[in-house]
Design an enzyme around this catalytic site. Structure first.
Site, PDB file in Angstrom:
ATOM      1  N   ARG A 116       0.862  -1.199   0.000  1.00 40.09           N
ATOM      2  CA  ARG A 116       0.000   0.000   0.000  1.00 40.09           C
ATOM      3  C   ARG A 116       0.892   1.241   0.000  1.00 40.09           C
ATOM      4  O   ARG A 116       1.824   1.337   0.785  1.00 40.09           O
ATOM      5  CB  ARG A 116      -0.891   0.012   1.232  1.00 40.09           C
ATOM      6  CG  ARG A 116      -1.989  -1.021   1.165  1.00 40.09           C
ATOM      7  CD  ARG A 116      -3.100  -0.709   2.127  1.00 40.09           C
ATOM      8  NE  ARG A 116      -4.077  -1.778   2.163  1.00 40.09           N
ATOM      9  CZ  ARG A 116      -5.059  -1.924   1.295  1.00 40.09           C
ATOM     10  NH1 ARG A 116      -5.198  -1.056   0.299  1.00 40.09           N
ATOM     11  NH2 ARG A 116      -5.915  -2.929   1.395  1.00 40.09           N
TER      12      ARG A 116
ATOM     13  N   GLY B 278      -7.147   3.672  -4.992  1.00 36.93           N
ATOM     14  CA  GLY B 278      -5.934   4.437  -4.685  1.00 36.93           C
ATOM     15  C   GLY B 278      -4.933   4.319  -5.824  1.00 36.93           C
ATOM     16  O   GLY B 278      -4.342   5.314  -6.276  1.00 36.93           O
ATOM     17  N   THR B 279      -4.770   3.092  -6.305  1.00 41.39           N
ATOM     18  CA  THR B 279      -3.840   2.823  -7.413  1.00 41.39           C
ATOM     19  C   THR B 279      -4.214   3.666  -8.635  1.00 41.39           C
ATOM     20  O   THR B 279      -3.356   4.245  -9.302  1.00 41.39           O
ATOM     21  CB  THR B 279      -3.895   1.327  -7.792  1.00 41.39           C
ATOM     22  OG1 THR B 279      -3.600   0.572  -6.630  1.00 41.39           O
ATOM     23  CG2 THR B 279      -2.936   0.980  -8.914  1.00 41.39           C
TER      24      THR B 279
ATOM     25  N   ILE C  36     -11.525  -6.721  -4.281  1.00 41.37           N
ATOM     26  CA  ILE C  36     -12.651  -7.535  -3.801  1.00 41.37           C
ATOM     27  C   ILE C  36     -13.836  -6.626  -3.451  1.00 41.37           C
ATOM     28  O   ILE C  36     -14.938  -7.104  -3.254  1.00 41.37           O
ATOM     29  CB  ILE C  36     -12.272  -8.396  -2.570  1.00 41.37           C
ATOM     30  CG1 ILE C  36     -11.902  -7.526  -1.364  1.00 41.37           C
ATOM     31  CG2 ILE C  36     -11.164  -9.371  -2.908  1.00 41.37           C
ATOM     32  CD1 ILE C  36     -11.891  -8.288  -0.050  1.00 41.37           C
ATOM     33  N   ASP C  37     -13.577  -5.312  -3.355  1.00 44.31           N
ATOM     34  CA  ASP C  37     -14.649  -4.388  -2.945  1.00 44.31           C
ATOM     35  C   ASP C  37     -15.608  -4.025  -4.087  1.00 44.31           C
ATOM     36  O   ASP C  37     -16.700  -3.516  -3.833  1.00 44.31           O
ATOM     37  CB  ASP C  37     -14.044  -3.091  -2.381  1.00 44.31           C
ATOM     38  CG  ASP C  37     -13.240  -3.325  -1.109  1.00 44.31           C
ATOM     39  OD1 ASP C  37     -13.393  -4.402  -0.508  1.00 44.31           O
ATOM     40  OD2 ASP C  37     -12.454  -2.438  -0.723  1.00 44.31           O
TER      41      ASP C  37
ATOM     42  N   ARG D   5     -28.328 -19.173  18.311  1.00 52.08           N
ATOM     43  CA  ARG D   5     -27.572 -17.934  18.519  1.00 52.08           C
ATOM     44  C   ARG D   5     -27.765 -16.956  17.351  1.00 52.08           C
ATOM     45  O   ARG D   5     -28.228 -17.341  16.278  1.00 52.08           O
ATOM     46  CB  ARG D   5     -26.070 -18.255  18.562  1.00 52.08           C
ATOM     47  CG  ARG D   5     -25.584 -18.730  19.888  1.00 52.08           C
ATOM     48  CD  ARG D   5     -24.120 -19.085  19.776  1.00 52.08           C
ATOM     49  NE  ARG D   5     -23.591 -19.444  21.064  1.00 52.08           N
ATOM     50  CZ  ARG D   5     -22.526 -20.205  21.264  1.00 52.08           C
ATOM     51  NH1 ARG D   5     -21.869 -20.692  20.222  1.00 52.08           N
ATOM     52  NH2 ARG D   5     -22.103 -20.470  22.472  1.00 52.08           N
TER      53      ARG D   5
ATOM     54  N   GLU E 126     -17.535  -4.176   7.143  1.00 47.96           N
ATOM     55  CA  GLU E 126     -16.662  -3.619   8.195  1.00 47.96           C
ATOM     56  C   GLU E 126     -16.839  -2.103   8.363  1.00 47.96           C
ATOM     57  O   GLU E 126     -16.624  -1.561   9.431  1.00 47.96           O
ATOM     58  CB  GLU E 126     -15.185  -3.945   7.914  1.00 47.96           C
ATOM     59  CG  GLU E 126     -14.659  -3.378   6.621  1.00 47.96           C
ATOM     60  CD  GLU E 126     -13.159  -3.600   6.414  1.00 47.96           C
ATOM     61  OE1 GLU E 126     -12.740  -3.656   5.255  1.00 47.96           O
ATOM     62  OE2 GLU E 126     -12.436  -3.716   7.402  1.00 47.96           O
TER      63      GLU E 126
ATOM     64  N   ARG F 299      -9.504 -12.388   0.803  1.00 50.90           N
ATOM     65  CA  ARG F 299      -8.620 -11.971  -0.295  1.00 50.90           C
ATOM     66  C   ARG F 299      -7.741 -13.118  -0.787  1.00 50.90           C
ATOM     67  O   ARG F 299      -6.966 -12.948  -1.732  1.00 50.90           O
ATOM     68  CB  ARG F 299      -7.728 -10.810   0.179  1.00 50.90           C
ATOM     69  CG  ARG F 299      -8.472  -9.546   0.541  1.00 50.90           C
ATOM     70  CD  ARG F 299      -7.802  -8.321  -0.034  1.00 50.90           C
ATOM     71  NE  ARG F 299      -6.464  -8.175   0.424  1.00 50.90           N
ATOM     72  CZ  ARG F 299      -6.048  -7.261   1.312  1.00 50.90           C
ATOM     73  NH1 ARG F 299      -6.919  -6.420   1.840  1.00 50.90           N
ATOM     74  NH2 ARG F 299      -4.800  -7.172   1.650  1.00 50.90           N
TER      75      ARG F 299
HETATM   76  O1  F6P Z   1      -9.222  -2.560  -0.431  1.00 53.43           O
HETATM   77  C1  F6P Z   1      -9.610  -3.880  -0.256  1.00 53.43           C
HETATM   78  C2  F6P Z   1      -9.734  -4.256   1.177  1.00 53.43           C
HETATM   79  O2  F6P Z   1      -9.918  -5.610   1.112  1.00 53.43           O
HETATM   80  C3  F6P Z   1     -10.824  -3.564   2.000  1.00 53.43           C
HETATM   81  O3  F6P Z   1     -12.084  -4.140   1.851  1.00 53.43           O
HETATM   82  C4  F6P Z   1     -10.300  -3.676   3.399  1.00 53.43           C
HETATM   83  O4  F6P Z   1     -10.831  -2.672   4.201  1.00 53.43           O
HETATM   84  C5  F6P Z   1      -8.833  -3.512   3.201  1.00 53.43           C
HETATM   85  O5  F6P Z   1      -8.558  -4.034   1.918  1.00 53.43           O
HETATM   86  C6  F6P Z   1      -7.948  -4.167   4.242  1.00 53.43           C
HETATM   87  O6  F6P Z   1      -6.624  -3.916   3.891  1.00 53.43           O
HETATM   88  P1  F6P Z   1      -5.290  -4.373   4.614  1.00 53.43           P
HETATM   89  O7  F6P Z   1      -4.812  -5.580   3.908  1.00 53.43           O
HETATM   90  O8  F6P Z   1      -4.370  -3.237   4.433  1.00 53.43           O
HETATM   91  O9  F6P Z   1      -5.636  -4.677   6.036  1.00 53.43           O
END
Ligand code: F6P
Length: 360
Positions: free
Chosen positions: A77, A116-117, A138-139, A174, A234, A287
């Site tokens: 990143r 970002g890329t 994946i988002d 549950r 999340e 991922r």
């Molecule tokens: O950008 C993709 C992603 O999978 C997001 O959904 C998640 O919030 C983030 O990466 C988590 O990233 P890292 O691997 O930096 O914890």
């Protein structure tokens, strides 16, 4: 003169990166001839471009990687907002990337990454570099494309997690709250929630009311269903938090000692309903692993299209799927934008029609 093509993977990894790299390389060799192409692998994303971590790759390196998860190039990143900031190291990162591009005598640079890329790709394109992006995440939140590679595999993995939670939730009567990646956009949670038969789906685009969430759980309990499954992104937040700016939201949560959205939701449900509640966080498992058949095909299609852009020297663009067709968008038109779930999206309506609650 050989065409020198730099290639890097940046940001969070996902299944399908290697399949895309393979698609690009094989199609470049086919279109332009193996002897006329040199592919330069850049390690660890833009970090490698800044620090000149480059090496020519042999055609053999692109074989046998279709099914491999992760990225053979490595990734890192490198936040966009820091790209133009000169830090303590006195390094001008943009200048360094331009210099690597020149030192390596690149004709173009292929960047496989997410939002970002793409912002950095656009910046480099404005700096005069010949850049072509490929939409990974994946988002599934890259603007201007129906789908990104990696998304469908992650939907499969998240669905499997939700499936497995059903039996344990039912056995123990549950509530199980499954936290699914997606800080800004809820595509993964929405899709896996529907595919996994979640009873309640909470996504950032539809702020929830915890009382409504508890009502939905109690309604199921009253109809004889002793368990409930929640799929929660999340990045989900409630209606009060929706009134705050992102950083104020984060500060308030920190002050209150709230670590994740799901830990708070679970505690509130347990207090509000009296039903035993647990959290499951598949996290980075989403991922990992081999790309699904869908993603292998998509990655190959995207890779081949990128090779066609290289061959025809069409730069400053990123590959996309629009209404089912593989095409490309100008980087300038999509950089900095995010594709969110529209609360009126057909998929949201479909879920509502089968009784799924969004807690709103
Ligand atoms: O950008 C993709 C992603 O999978 C997001 O959904 C998640 O919030 C983030 O990466 C988590 O990233 P890292 O691997 O930096 O914890």
């Amino acid at each position: 003169m050989k065409k020198r093509i730099g290639i890097l993977t940046s940001g969070g990894d996902c299944p399908g990166l290697n399949a895309t790299i393979r698609g690009v390389a094989k199609a470049c060799f086919e279109l332009m001839g193996e002897d006329n192409v040199e592919i330069i692998g850049i390690s660890n994303g833009y970090y490698g471009l800044i620090h000149n971590l480059c090496k020519p790759m042999t055609p053999m390196e692109f074989s046998g990687i279709l099914t491999q998860g992760g990225t053979i190039l490595g990734t890192k990143r490198q936040p966009f907002k820091m790209m133009t900031v000169i830090g303590d190291d006195n390094l001008d990162k943009v200048k360094a990337m331009r210099e690597t591009y020149q030192k390596q005598k690149l004709d173009c640079l292929l960047t496989l990454g997410g939002n970002g890329t793409h912002k950095t790709s656009h910046l480099l394109s404005q700096e005069g570099l010949n850049v072509i992006g490929l939409p990974k995440t994946i988002d599934n939140d890259i603007y201007g494309t129906d789908v990104t590679f990696g998304f469908h595999t992650a939907v499969d993995t998240a669905t499997d997690a939700i499936d497995r939670l059903h039996t344990t939730a039912a056995s123990h009567s549950r509530i199980l709250v499954c936290e699914i990646m997606g800080n800004k956009a809820g595509w993964l949670t929405l899709n896996a929630g529907i595919a996994g038969g979640a009873d309640i789906i909470l996504i950032p685009e539809i702020p929830y009311d915890i009382d409504k969430v508890c009502d939905a759980v109690m309604k199921r309990a009253a109809s004889g269903k002793s368990f409930s499954i929640l799929a929660v992104a999340e990045g989900a937040f409630d209606k009060d938090e929706a009134k705050l700016k992102k950083k104020d939201r984060a500060r308030k949560r920190e002050e209150a000692g709230i670590t994740t959205a799901t830990s708070r939701i679970a505690a509130q449900i347990q207090a509000g309903t009296g039903i035993d509640t647990r959290v499951c966080v598949p996290g980075h498992m989403l991922r990992g692993g081999s790309p699904s058949a869908y993603d292998r095909i998509l990655a190959t299609d995207f890779g081949v299209y990128a090779a066609k852009l290289v061959a025809s020297e069409k730069y400053g663009r990123t590959v996309a799927m629009v209404k089912g067709e593989i095409t490309s968008n100008k980087l300038a038109d999509i950089a900095g934008l995010t594709k969110f779930v529209n609360p009126k999206d057909q998929l949201v309506t479909t879920a509502r029609r089968i009784g799924v609650s969004f807690g709103d």
